[in-house]
Enzyme design. Structure first.
Site, short mmCIF file in Angstrom:
data_model
loop_
_atom_site.label_atom_id
_atom_site.label_comp_id
_atom_site.label_asym_id
_atom_site.label_seq_id
_atom_site.Cartn_x
_atom_site.Cartn_y
_atom_site.Cartn_z
N CYS A 1 0.83 -1.21 0.00
CA CYS A 1 0.00 0.00 0.00
C CYS A 1 0.86 1.26 0.00
O CYS A 1 0.48 2.28 -0.57
CB CYS A 1 -0.96 0.03 1.18
SG CYS A 1 -0.16 -0.22 2.77
N HIS B 1 -1.67 0.89 7.55
CA HIS B 1 -2.15 0.91 6.18
C HIS B 1 -2.06 2.34 5.64
O HIS B 1 -2.40 3.30 6.33
CB HIS B 1 -3.60 0.43 6.16
CG HIS B 1 -4.19 0.36 4.79
ND1 HIS B 1 -3.55 -0.23 3.73
CD2 HIS B 1 -5.36 0.82 4.30
CE1 HIS B 1 -4.30 -0.12 2.65
NE2 HIS B 1 -5.41 0.50 2.97
#
Lengths: 438, 426
Positions: free
Chosen positions: A87, A380
């Site tokens: 990510c 994340h």
């Protein structure tokens, strides 16, 4: 005689050439070219409008289902599949592919590969990435080739694990910069001051460091190239915040609520004169003695794209943690107070408001924000990017959704990307200087 | 006579305009029609005149009288209007003549295809979230098709960078060595060997190799996956379980193999009942051998396997080989897990499902999630990201803690140190 106006190709070609010659003549006779004049194209260089050729016309004629890109179009937006903890890479790719000037460079196919083998060229891969992301294809792209190339060329990043987006950005810019020059291994003396690859033209700024000797007040100045500015945050063990927020009136139109730190506060702290203690005496060049000194950082040359990095991950001796303090950042930023040229007005740490606020040279607009949710160990990354001038979209790997400006400005912020509002043409003199030095 | 001159000019301009406009398909802008020209034309002209006057006053060029001023103003104004109107017309004329006038037309139906969607639960393309499990890509290194969300761990192993890669490489080498020893009839014929270990004929190879263990289902008894589940099951030492209560077992202790031999399989060790004493002895010189209470199989990990203690290992050896049996000297790098293949392709194909299978105890927390991933159940990668216990990699520039910081079970050199044993392999 049909008494109609006719357009003859050969005559037009001659006219074009003559016009070009005339303009060149015009440019070389002017002794001084100011910035304002330069902002008008036609001085030394003419930018012709695109005209179709006959085969192109035929082709276009056969394809009547043409679309014109409007502001409600998805073209330019596309998700990126997470390849396994990638990510961080996806966010940086989204930010880079939505950098207007970089986008223009790649979509107009300006890259000429210098690498010995194009399959290993990260810039070529970047170019194909732009093509993929602007294709209008709704299904997310799988950036496996990019990952492979990055792992090959930046070994310290290779490996299946979570990584830092900022680190990835710097490594990617470095590899792109090297590959623009065809330098695979990094052996050539890459002096960013004299490099004119697209990466350096866009991202490289000059950070000026002035060390003032307390005794003789002699100043020793160094200018270092930098691709980003890393800012300390309040609440970290190492930071020192001499000014209480709220004392100064807001410079950049940030909503100034007492207690909330702003990006401007961070920048002010970054560019404040710092007194180096008695344990760090420096030998002064002018009075030839070891004296205490003050050091100050300012921007000497502003890059076209300024990247700000909040140091949210603290690795001090006693603890390792993430600082989640909310920092308010503006949509528009004026970097004038933080320039080296504005230094003199900052007496006693007081920030003078820019007097020539009509000058747009140092004004920036926000176009991408990378955020991190989670802890130091695991988290994340998502990003907000600006598209179609004023619309914002949230990019969460493969899922792109519409976002409001409020969502963006309320987010925590880890990496902020600002783009200069007014781009200047290099005057001929500056160009000459650069090429000679290189 | 300014009025006349402007009229003339206007007339001329109007004539040219009309001629040009005859060739276009768009109607001309209304205010250049000769009939309404006077009204707005003269108003703007007056404005221009006024501003010119002011400018001239500033520049103190008051020598010119009013009528001349007006003439100049009119001329400038006429030029401006001409330029904007005529210029536009010429552009259109040129576009029509050169054939690119139609380019502005767009197809409204296909325009709709690209409209941004802004509804909850859908992305901007109108697609539902989280439907991208089946995306695949081709690995640039080994040219195999890999699931996109598993690409990073696969690539890590493929490039030999993973934490287990050296261990696995050693196993493979040790295995091929073992193979050569135990099947002397095939030793000389490299071609047959290659056939055996090629991607497609694994089944055959396994069959041949495990003649003695033929009733073992088609699985690699020693995949690292197995060892991991062994760890979860927490095999007990043989002292507590081995003595009298071990029935003859076939090795399907609850876990079934998949039809695809390359997928992860779940058997967890070697069924020792069927091994002859010689085999047992040779096995025990290189493997841990401790029998798991759950599966009743011998642990196939190395002699330094952290799951079992030396005491347990000694006990097993005494049990099998008599009281004189001694725990062999632990060599540094041989993991004889009797892998069936020497072909790296086949190995990697199996290992791609392993996730980040680090067998060191410190990662017990993460192994469970990577197990899930290894099954390719298509879990949303974000879940595993959050649950995975991670080393500190969110670092500042320059202080990246690389692969070197990961604890290794034991330091394994990538190539085995003793050249003599491996001469025949390479």
């Amino acid at each position: 005689m049909c008494k109609d106006y006719v357009y003859d190709k050969d005559i037009e070609q001659i006219a074009k050439e003559e016009q070009g010659e005339a303009l060149k003549l015009q440019a070389s006779t002017s002794t001084e070219v100011s910035h304002q004049q330069c902002s008008v194209p036609g001085l030394g260089e003419k930018f012709p409008t695109w005209e179709t050729t006959k085969p192109e016309l035929e082709l276009l004629g056969h394809n009547p289902r043409r679309r014109r890109i409007t502001s409600s179009f998805t073209i330019g937006l596309r998700g990126l599949i997470n390849l396994g903890n990638t990510c961080f890479m996806n966010c940086i790719v989204q930010a880079l592919t939505h950098t207007p000037i970089l986008r223009d460079f790649f979509l107009s196919d300006r890259h000429r590969c210098e690498m010995p083998s194009p399959e290993l060229c990260l810039v070529c891969e970047m170019s194909s990435l732009f093509r993929e992301l602007y294709s209008g294809n709704p299904s997310p792209h799988v950036p496996y080739k990019l990952l492979h190339l990055v792992w090959i060329h930046a070994r310290h990043l290779a490996g299946y694990r979570q990584q830092d987006a900022h680190e990835f950005l710097i490594a990617a810019l470095d590899v792109l910069h090297r590959h623009c020059k065809g330098d695979d291994v990094g052996k050539a003396a890459n002096n960013p001051n004299h490099c004119n690859c697209i990466i350096d033209q866009i991202f490289t700024g000059g950070l000026q460091s002035d060390v003032t000797c307390q005794a003789c007040h002699g100043v020793s100045t160094t200018i270092d190239p930098c691709w980003d500015i890393s800012l300390d945050l309040p609440g970290s063990c190492t930071s020192f915040w001499p000014m209480s927020p709220g004392r100064e009136s807001s410079v950049n139109g940030e909503s100034h609520i007492p207690g909330i730190t702003t990006l401007t506060d961070c920048l002010r702290r970054f560019t404040r004169p710092e007194h180096l203690g008695s344990s760090a005496k420096i030998k002064c060049g002018s009075c030839q003695s070891y004296q205490e000194s003050t050091k100050q950082l300012t921007m000497n040359k502003l890059p076209v794209v300024a990247c700000f990095h909040f140091k949210r991950f603290e690795h001090s001796a006693k603890q390792r943690r993430k600082i989640t303090t909310y920092i308010s950042f503006p949509l528009e930023l004026d970097m004038t107070p933080f320039m080296a040229s504005s230094k003199e007005s900052r007496i006693n740490g007081q920030l003078q408001l820019p007097t020539n606020s009509g000058n747009n040279e140092n004004k920036y607009s926000l176009f991408a924000v990378v955020n991190h949710q989670g802890t130091l160990e695991s988290g994340h990354y998502t990003s907000f990017i600006r598209h179609h001038k004023d619309q914002w979209f949230k990019c969460d790997d493969a899922v792109i959704t519409k976002a409001s400006i409020k969502d963006v400005l309320d987010s925590e912020g880890y990496l902020l990307f600002y783009h200069k509002q007014v781009l200047e043409h290099e005057s001929e003199k500056v160009k000459e200087m650069n090429t000679q030095a290189y | 006579m300014p009025g006349l001159s402007s009229g003339q000019r206007g007339g001329r301009a109007g004539g040219r305009l009309q001629r040009c406009l005859g060739l276009t398909t768009t109607p001309p802008p209304p205010c250049v029609q000769p009939c309404c020209r006077p009204l707005c034309y003269e108003q703007s002209e007056r404005r221009l005149h006024k501003s010119l006057q002011m400018k001239m006053e500033e520049m103190s060029l008051s020598g010119l009288d009013n009528s001349k001023l007006e003439a100049i103003a009119q001329e400038i104004y006429a030029d401006l209007v001409e330029d904007s109107c005529l210029g536009f017309c010429f552009e259109v004329h040129r576009a029509v003549k050169c054939g690119y006038f139609f380019l502005d037309d767009t197809d409204p139906d296909s325009m709709k295809d690209f409209e941004i969607v802004d509804q909850p639960g859908l992305d901007i393309f109108g697609q539902v979230f989280n439907q991208w499990k089946s995306k695949e890509c081709v690995c640039p290194n080994c040219s195999r098709s890999i699931a996109a969300s598993r690409f990073a761990p696969h690539l890590e192993k493929c490039l030999g960078m993973g934490r287990n890669s050296s261990r696995i490489a050693n196993r493979r080498i040790a295995n091929s060595n073992n193979m050569n020893k135990s099947e002397s009839d095939q030793e000389d014929n490299d071609d047959i060997n290659d056939n055996d270990w090629s991607y497609g004929s694994e089944k055959k190879a396994k069959k041949r190799k495990s003649d003695k263990l033929w009733y073992l289902p088609f699985q690699n008894p020693n995949s690292p996956r197995r060892s991991k589940s062994l760890k979860h099951k927490n095999g007990f030492s043989v002292c507590t379980s081995a003595s009298n209560t071990l029935p003859l077992l076939f090795s399907s202790s609850g876990e079934l193999s998949n039809s695809d031999p390359f997928k992860y399989n779940n058997s967890t060790g070697i069924s020792y009942e069927t091994l002859g004493p010689e085999e047992l002895r040779s096995l025990l010189t290189t493997q841990c051998g401790v029998i798991s209470e759950h599966t009743k199989k011998m642990c196939t990990r190395s002699l330094r396997c952290p799951q079992h203690t030396d005491e347990q290992r000694r006990t097993v050896r005494i049990y099998f080989l008599g009281p004189s049996a001694v725990l062999p000297e632990v060599e540094s790098s041989l993991d004889n897990d009797s892998f069936d293949m020497t072909d790296s392709q086949a190995l990697i194909s199996r290992l791609q499902w392993d996730g980040s299978s680090d067998l060191s105890p410190s990662d017990s927390g993460s192994s469970k999630t990577s197990e899930n991933q290894g099954w390719g159940l298509g879990t949303n990668s974000s879940e595993s990201r959050k649950t995975k216990k991670k080393k500190s990699h969110l670092s500042l520039v320059g202080t990246a803690s690389g692969l070197g910081s990961n604890k290794k079970k034991k330091p394994k050199p990538p190539a085995p140190p003793t050249p003599s044993i491996y001469d025949d392999i390479n």
